[in-house]
Design a protein around this motif. Structure first.
Motif, mmCIF file in Angstrom:
data_model
loop_
_atom_site.group_PDB
_atom_site.id
_atom_site.type_symbol
_atom_site.label_atom_id
_atom_site.label_comp_id
_atom_site.label_asym_id
_atom_site.label_seq_id
_atom_site.Cartn_x
_atom_site.Cartn_y
_atom_site.Cartn_z
ATOM 1 N N MET A 67 -15.047 -2.237 -5.088
ATOM 2 C CA MET A 67 -14.053 -2.668 -6.074
ATOM 3 C C MET A 67 -14.080 -1.786 -7.318
ATOM 4 N N GLN A 68 -14.728 -0.629 -7.225
ATOM 5 C CA GLN A 68 -14.888 0.224 -8.404
ATOM 6 C C GLN A 68 -14.306 1.616 -8.162
ATOM 7 N N GLN A 69 -13.588 2.139 -9.154
ATOM 8 C CA GLN A 69 -13.068 3.505 -9.109
ATOM 9 C C GLN A 69 -14.224 4.453 -9.399
ATOM 10 N N CYS A 70 -14.535 5.341 -8.471
ATOM 11 C CA CYS A 70 -15.685 6.236 -8.576
ATOM 12 C C CYS A 70 -15.268 7.675 -8.277
ATOM 13 N N LEU A 71 -16.178 8.580 -8.579
ATOM 14 C CA LEU A 71 -15.965 9.975 -8.216
ATOM 15 C C LEU A 71 -16.867 10.378 -7.056
ATOM 16 N N ALA A 72 -18.042 9.803 -6.949
ATOM 17 C CA ALA A 72 -19.021 10.138 -5.921
ATOM 18 C C ALA A 72 -19.358 11.635 -5.966
ATOM 19 N N PRO A 73 -19.869 12.136 -7.106
ATOM 20 C CA PRO A 73 -20.089 13.567 -7.275
ATOM 21 C C PRO A 73 -21.154 14.170 -6.361
ATOM 22 N N THR A 74 -21.996 13.353 -5.775
ATOM 23 C CA THR A 74 -23.025 13.888 -4.877
ATOM 24 C C THR A 74 -22.626 13.792 -3.410
ATOM 25 N N SER A 75 -21.455 13.237 -3.134
ATOM 26 C CA SER A 75 -20.973 13.128 -1.755
ATOM 27 C C SER A 75 -20.102 14.325 -1.410
ATOM 28 N N PRO A 76 -20.113 14.744 -0.153
ATOM 29 C CA PRO A 76 -19.230 15.857 0.230
ATOM 30 C C PRO A 76 -17.767 15.437 0.176
ATOM 31 N N ALA A 77 -16.904 16.370 -0.181
ATOM 32 C CA ALA A 77 -15.460 16.122 -0.197
ATOM 33 C C ALA A 77 -14.896 16.441 1.182
ATOM 34 N N THR A 78 -13.926 15.642 1.609
ATOM 35 C CA THR A 78 -13.265 15.914 2.886
ATOM 36 C C THR A 78 -12.259 17.050 2.708
ATOM 37 N N ARG A 79 -11.799 17.601 3.813
ATOM 38 C CA ARG A 79 -10.759 18.639 3.741
ATOM 39 C C ARG A 79 -9.511 18.106 3.054
ATOM 40 N N ALA A 80 -9.158 16.873 3.348
ATOM 41 C CA ALA A 80 -7.969 16.272 2.738
ATOM 42 C C ALA A 80 -8.133 16.153 1.230
ATOM 43 N N GLU A 81 -9.314 15.739 0.774
ATOM 44 C CA GLU A 81 -9.560 15.617 -0.665
ATOM 45 C C GLU A 81 -9.485 16.978 -1.356
ATOM 46 N N VAL A 82 -10.055 17.994 -0.734
ATOM 47 C CA VAL A 82 -10.007 19.345 -1.300
ATOM 48 C C VAL A 82 -8.567 19.851 -1.325
ATOM 49 N N ALA A 83 -7.810 19.588 -0.271
ATOM 50 C CA ALA A 83 -6.413 20.014 -0.225
ATOM 51 C C ALA A 83 -5.613 19.378 -1.358
#
Length: 82
Positions: A52-68
């Motif tokens: 229920m929280q808006q996060c960035l998750a800076p230590t998690s890998p980004a998906t191709r879709a997120e990078v795109a």
């Protein structure tokens, strides 16, 4: 246009001392904080819902879709520059 804060991101150890993003999982004084502050302010990064929280998750890998999506937003940002 959003400008980077006075923290010089090119100098090692010169990290932003404040998290201005509103994301609770972005800590101050991290190597990425100044860049994340700028990217959120410029509308390039918007975070994601984790539970229920808006996060960035800076230590998690980004998906191709997120990078795109981030690349598309950055290209749009560049087009708006004078």
């Amino acid at each position: 246009m959003v400008q980077p804060d006075e923290t010089d991101m090119t100098q090692p150890g010169n990290y932003a001392t404040v998290n201005t993003t509103g994301f609770k999982d972005v800590e101050a004084n991290q190597y990425y904080t100044a860049a994340v502050n700028w990217a959120v302010g410029a509308g390039i990064i918007k975070g994601k819902m984790i539970g229920m929280q808006q996060c960035l998750a800076p230590t998690s890998p980004a998906t191709r879709a997120e990078v795109a999506v981030m690349l598309e937003r950055f290209a749009t940002y560049l087009k708006k520059m004078p």
